[in-house]
Scaffold this active site. Structure first.
Site, mmCIF file in Angstrom:
data_model
loop_
_atom_site.group_PDB
_atom_site.id
_atom_site.type_symbol
_atom_site.label_atom_id
_atom_site.label_comp_id
_atom_site.label_asym_id
_atom_site.label_seq_id
_atom_site.Cartn_x
_atom_site.Cartn_y
_atom_site.Cartn_z
ATOM 1 N N CYS A 38 30.198 -25.835 -18.188
ATOM 2 C CA CYS A 38 30.736 -25.233 -19.429
ATOM 3 C C CYS A 38 29.884 -24.051 -19.887
ATOM 4 O O CYS A 38 30.425 -23.028 -20.298
ATOM 5 C CB CYS A 38 30.746 -26.243 -20.577
ATOM 6 S SG CYS A 38 31.270 -27.897 -20.170
ATOM 7 N N ASP A 39 28.570 -24.212 -19.850
ATOM 8 C CA ASP A 39 27.708 -23.261 -20.571
ATOM 9 C C ASP A 39 26.801 -22.396 -19.691
ATOM 10 O O ASP A 39 26.169 -21.466 -20.199
ATOM 11 C CB ASP A 39 26.828 -24.033 -21.575
ATOM 12 C CG ASP A 39 27.668 -24.753 -22.618
ATOM 13 O OD1 ASP A 39 28.737 -24.229 -22.976
ATOM 14 O OD2 ASP A 39 27.274 -25.841 -23.060
ATOM 15 N N CYS A 69 26.219 -29.648 -20.330
ATOM 16 C CA CYS A 69 27.263 -29.318 -19.355
ATOM 17 C C CYS A 69 27.022 -27.933 -18.750
ATOM 18 O O CYS A 69 27.261 -26.908 -19.413
ATOM 19 C CB CYS A 69 28.629 -29.373 -20.037
ATOM 20 S SG CYS A 69 29.982 -28.903 -18.951
#
Ligand code: NAP
Length: 315
Positions: A135-136, A132
């Protein structure tokens, strides 16, 4: 007596559905399944869920969602549903040790990012291996990134990752990419993106966090090792729908087919989150779908009750 509503799955979609259904006095049964929290619970820092400006850990977010749903009467069941029968009413669900009868169901079983299945992948999830970018990506500022895949996701997420990384190399197993022409053109024009074609990741190597990957040419078989900080894998998702084969309509990839109000092909069965959404794939969009499905389930159950009351009056 049949239960009113069962929610299968306890990620952001299932837990939000549980909150809304709880507040509608439906006392939903929420079947947690093999892993509580869904994909978001495997993420470390969540910084894009509105309402948490300081960010929070994925498991912390889902624990809060659970507490909020339970506060309004949702009942969490630590069981996995192994079989369903939607062909008759009430619907029947089976876990390993019990059978349940329910009037309505929200399927929120999510999807699982496809894994490469190479050594080092599992070990370094959250420590350099990610599925992701939203997200990261932030954790890879000025770092060396490798993106695996050749579809729209790999290209779109690869482009997104150029905001953070020093260089983003897209590794694809073939010479030709599956991604659409526009995304390909944008990536090719981006000075931070490079391509490694006809190659696969054979091994992810590190010490505490990812340091290198071993690549293999799919043409010559040649192997080489290259330094890298982040390995982002976008080789598709697998919706968790095996349980519903032959019972609910799904597309050729196994995603549930729903109408715009999240009704599946069986009246009284609704779907929420990545089990039907192959596009947005965010915790916040899944939560939104959970809310919608619960509102629709509530309407369905109210109509069912009025119908029964009318029949009882007529008799
Ligand atoms: P996808 O289209 O299925 O592409 C997956 C890619 O991963 C393919 O290039 C495939 O290679 C590769 N791959 C699969 N298994 C692999 C393995 N074991 N090892 C190495 N490579 C592997 O998946 P997606 O990119 O996630 O897209 C999913 C859907 O969402 C698509 O319909 C897509 O159009 C849509 N989407 C659209 C956008 C957009 O902005 N337009 C953005 C994201 C997603 P091969 O090509 O060799 O099969």
């Amino acid at each position: 007596m049949a239960e009113k509503l069962a929610i299968i799955g306890a990620g952001p979609a299932g837990l939000t559905a549980a909150l809304y259904a709880g507040r509608a006095f439906l006392e939903p049964l929420v079947f947690i399944g093999p892993s509580f929290g869904g994909q978001i619970a495997t993420t470390t820092e969540v910084e894009n869920f509105p309402g948490f400006p300081e960010g929070l850990q994925g498991p912390e977010l889902t624990a809060l969602m659970r507490r909020q749903a339970e506060k309004f009467g949702a009942r969490m069941v630590e069981e996995t549903i192994l079989k369903v029968d939607f062909s008759r009413r009430p619907f029947r669900l089976w876990s390993s040790n019990q059978q349940y009868e329910v009037e309505a169901v929200i399927v929120a079983t999510g999807a699982t990012p496809r894994k490469l299945g190479v050594p080092g992948e599992e070990e370094y999830i959250g420590r350099g291996v990610s599925y992701c970018a939203t997200c990261d990506g932030f954790f890879f500022r000025d770092k060396e990134i490798i993106v695996v895949g050749g579809g729209d996701s790999a290209f779109q997420e690869g482009l997104f990752l150029t905001k953070f990384g020093r260089r983003v190399r897209i590794v694809h197993r073939r010479d030709e990419f599956r991604a659409g022409a526009t995304l390909q053109q944008r990536a090719m024009q981006n000075p931070k993106i490079e391509f490694i074609r006809s190659a696969v990741v054979e091994r992810i190597i590190g010490n505490g966090k990812v340091r290198e990957v071993e690549l293999r040419s799919t043409k010559t078989g040649e192997r080489w090792v290259t330094p890298v900080d982040g390995v982002f894998i976008f080789i598709g998702h697998q919706p968790n729908t095996d349980l519903f084969k032959g019972q609910l309509d799904m597309d050729e990839e196994g995603y549930l087919i729903v109408d715009k109000r999240l009704h599946t092909s069986v009246p009284g069965v609704f779907a929420a989150g990545e089990v039907h959404d192959n596009w947005f794939k965010q915790a916040i969009t899944s939560a939104g779908f959970g809310c919608m499905a619960a509102m629709e389930a509530e309407k369905f159950l109210a109509a069912l009750e009025s119908e029964r009351a009318a029949v009882a009056t007529a008799v």
